[in-house]
Design a protein around this motif. Structure first.
Motif, short mmCIF file in Angstrom:
data_model
loop_
_atom_site.label_atom_id
_atom_site.label_comp_id
_atom_site.label_asym_id
_atom_site.label_seq_id
_atom_site.Cartn_x
_atom_site.Cartn_y
_atom_site.Cartn_z
N PHE A 140 1.03 -1.13 -0.09
CA PHE A 140 0.05 0.03 0.05
C PHE A 140 0.90 1.16 -0.13
CE2 PHE A 140 -4.46 0.42 -0.23
CZ PHE A 140 -4.99 -1.02 0.34
N SER A 141 1.91 1.16 0.90
CA SER A 141 2.63 2.71 1.26
C SER A 141 3.43 2.76 0.13
CB SER A 141 3.16 2.39 2.32
OG SER A 141 2.52 2.45 3.65
N ALA A 142 3.96 1.83 -0.43
CA ALA A 142 4.91 1.89 -1.65
C ALA A 142 4.16 2.35 -2.94
CB ALA A 142 5.72 0.64 -1.97
N VAL A 143 2.97 1.73 -3.27
CA VAL A 143 2.31 2.11 -4.33
C VAL A 143 1.90 3.80 -4.29
CG1 VAL A 143 0.09 1.86 -5.63
CG2 VAL A 143 1.55 -0.16 -4.73
N ILE A 144 1.37 3.94 -3.09
CA ILE A 144 0.80 5.51 -2.87
C ILE A 144 1.90 6.20 -3.10
CG2 ILE A 144 -0.05 6.94 -1.30
CD1 ILE A 144 -1.68 4.60 -0.32
N ASP A 145 3.24 6.21 -2.49
CA ASP A 145 4.30 7.16 -2.58
C ASP A 145 4.79 7.22 -4.04
OD1 ASP A 145 4.08 7.25 0.10
OD2 ASP A 145 5.71 6.02 0.61
N SER A 146 4.61 6.42 -4.72
CA SER A 146 4.94 6.27 -6.09
C SER A 146 3.96 6.87 -7.00
CB SER A 146 5.09 4.56 -6.82
OG SER A 146 6.26 4.04 -5.96
N ILE A 147 2.75 6.83 -6.61
CA ILE A 147 1.65 7.55 -7.78
C ILE A 147 1.64 8.97 -7.26
CG2 ILE A 147 -0.85 7.70 -7.92
CD1 ILE A 147 -1.11 4.64 -7.34
N LYS A 148 1.91 9.73 -6.01
CA LYS A 148 1.89 10.76 -5.65
C LYS A 148 2.88 11.73 -6.34
CE LYS A 148 0.04 10.52 -0.84
NZ LYS A 148 0.40 10.66 0.54
N GLY A 149 4.03 11.19 -6.85
CA GLY A 149 5.04 11.97 -7.47
C GLY A 149 4.65 11.99 -9.10
N LYS A 150 3.77 11.25 -9.62
CA LYS A 150 3.80 11.31 -11.17
C LYS A 150 2.98 12.43 -11.51
CE LYS A 150 3.89 6.42 -11.60
NZ LYS A 150 5.08 6.29 -12.50
N PRO A 151 3.56 12.87 -12.78
CA PRO A 151 2.72 14.07 -13.43
C PRO A 151 1.33 13.74 -13.76
CG PRO A 151 4.44 13.18 -14.77
CD PRO A 151 4.53 12.50 -13.70
N GLY A 152 0.42 14.68 -13.85
CA GLY A 152 -0.95 14.51 -13.96
C GLY A 152 -1.76 14.13 -12.70
N VAL A 153 -1.24 13.84 -11.66
CA VAL A 153 -1.88 13.37 -10.32
C VAL A 153 -1.99 14.55 -9.49
CG1 VAL A 153 -1.89 11.98 -8.37
CG2 VAL A 153 -0.85 10.97 -10.40
N ALA A 154 -3.36 14.68 -9.08
CA ALA A 154 -3.58 15.89 -8.29
C ALA A 154 -3.44 15.50 -6.90
CB ALA A 154 -5.17 16.65 -8.64
N SER A 155 -4.20 14.35 -6.48
CA SER A 155 -4.10 13.99 -4.99
C SER A 155 -4.64 12.36 -5.04
CB SER A 155 -5.18 14.46 -4.10
OG SER A 155 -6.26 14.22 -4.66
N VAL A 156 -4.26 11.67 -3.97
CA VAL A 156 -4.41 10.43 -3.82
C VAL A 156 -5.25 10.22 -2.60
CG1 VAL A 156 -3.38 8.11 -3.45
CG2 VAL A 156 -2.27 9.66 -5.05
N LEU A 157 -6.34 9.36 -2.63
CA LEU A 157 -7.32 9.14 -1.65
C LEU A 157 -7.11 7.92 -0.94
CD1 LEU A 157 -9.62 9.82 0.47
CD2 LEU A 157 -11.24 8.72 -1.26
N ASP A 158 -6.50 7.79 0.21
CA ASP A 158 -6.22 6.35 0.78
C ASP A 158 -7.04 6.30 2.04
OD1 ASP A 158 -5.14 4.24 1.82
OD2 ASP A 158 -3.12 5.22 2.81
N GLN A 159 -7.96 5.17 1.97
CA GLN A 159 -9.04 4.68 2.96
C GLN A 159 -8.15 3.85 4.02
OE1 GLN A 159 -11.65 2.35 0.43
NE2 GLN A 159 -12.63 4.25 -0.22
N ARG A 160 -7.05 3.74 4.16
CA ARG A 160 -6.47 2.83 5.24
C ARG A 160 -6.78 3.72 6.61
NH1 ARG A 160 -0.49 2.20 3.79
NH2 ARG A 160 -0.83 4.24 3.25
N ASP A 161 -6.89 5.03 6.61
CA ASP A 161 -6.81 5.82 7.90
C ASP A 161 -8.44 5.38 8.43
OD1 ASP A 161 -4.61 6.71 7.73
OD2 ASP A 161 -5.47 8.67 6.90
N LEU A 162 -9.26 5.37 7.57
CA LEU A 162 -10.76 5.09 7.97
C LEU A 162 -10.77 3.54 8.49
CD1 LEU A 162 -13.76 5.76 8.21
CD2 LEU A 162 -14.04 4.99 5.83
#
Length: 301
Positions: A140-162
């Protein structure tokens, strides 16, 4: 002959101190029932966590520029982003949700029962996104961190906190059940120790005579130990019956709606049967150790 004598002594002891025996049985039953309830809550939490994690998705919102210029994700910038996410280790599936689809889902699903909120949603107001299903939860964490830095991505919603907040509540309930069980266990220890001492005191003359004619310490003290174990086993059976009743009267009824929408995993009869042997073993060992320690250190005659 010896087995018959010990059996008679155990039966006599249980009848002679019937009020204390009943109190010991009930205290042990309550302690084991609470302990078993804690184990069932642990089972429910573990199974529910698996359900949640299987359904948890990472939603990747695209920036306004990409959402507006490529509404159907057909151009290279969008398709490259989708393919790069899909190629990440642990990712099982990537679904594209256009701005039109996001609007439709908000009106027909998210706010289906809240028309006043649905009326506030405007077409084109919600961004396009990717829904990413991650099969390997450790990624989870590795995928989210990788996605956040990509061009065209505004934000990432992670439901793990819920999910973590939900399970912190369930974990608190489990810890509370174990805390009460611990208090009851202390009470049961004191009651078993007191019962064994009283039983030994009331039969001190018999024990003294038996020791004078050559009976070993184990032979004279074994009936007292077995009395505690028998009472604990009866308490364990009552605890198991109580858990079966609690499953039907409390868990199944109180959590029916949560079971129906698959938010919490259902506690099944198999779960109770899985816990039952532990209650019997813990109850017997619990009583045997307490009785032995009592006889060893407090009843030396």
């Amino acid at each position: 002959m010896r087995a018959s004598f010990i059996t008679n002594e155990v039966a006599t002891g249980l009848r002679r101190n019937v009020s204390m025996t009943i109190a010991m049985i009930l205290t042990t039953a309550i302690s084991l029932a609470l302990f078993g309830g804690g184990l069932l809550v642990v089972r429910m939490v573990d199974k529910s966590q698996d359900i949640f994690l299987q359904r948890v998705e990472v939603q990747v919102f695209l920036d306004d520029k990409l959402s507006a210029s490529d509404p159907d994700c057909l151009q290279s910038e969008c398709t490259s982003l989708r393919d790069s996410i899909k190629a990440m280790s642990g990712v099982d599936r990537v679904d594209y949700i256009s701005k039109a689809d996001a609007y439709h889902d908000a009106v027909t699903k998210t706010f289906a029962n809240q028309p006043e909120l649905a009326s506030l949603v405007r077409q084109g107001a919600l961004p396009a996104s990717f829904k990413v299903r991650i099969g390997d939860q450790s990624r989870f964490s590795a995928v989210i961190d990788s996605i956040k830095g990509k061009p065209g991505v505004a934000s990432v919603l992670d439901q793990r906190d819920l999910v973590n907040r939900v399970f912190s509540v369930l974990g608190g309930a489990r810890d509370a059940a174990f805390a009460v069980a611990l208090i009851q266990a202390v009470a049961a220890i004191l009651l078993i120790a007191n019962t064994v001492q009283v039983a030994a005191y009331t039969r001190r003359t018999e024990v003294t005579i038996m020791r004078l004619v050559g009976a070993t310490r184990w032979y004279t003290q074994l009936p007292f130990l077995l009395e505690a174990v028998v009472a604990a086993l009866v308490g364990a059976v009552l605890a198991i019956v109580g858990l079966i009743a609690a499953k039907g009267l409390f868990f199944d009824r109180a959590l029916k709606e949560l079971y129906g929408v698959n938010i919490l995993a259902k506690i099944t009869s198999a779960d109770v049967l899985l816990v039952a042997p532990w209650l019997i073993v813990v109850g017997a060992v619990f009583a045997a150790v307490t009785g032995y320690v009592t006889l060893r250190y407090y009843v030396r005659e």
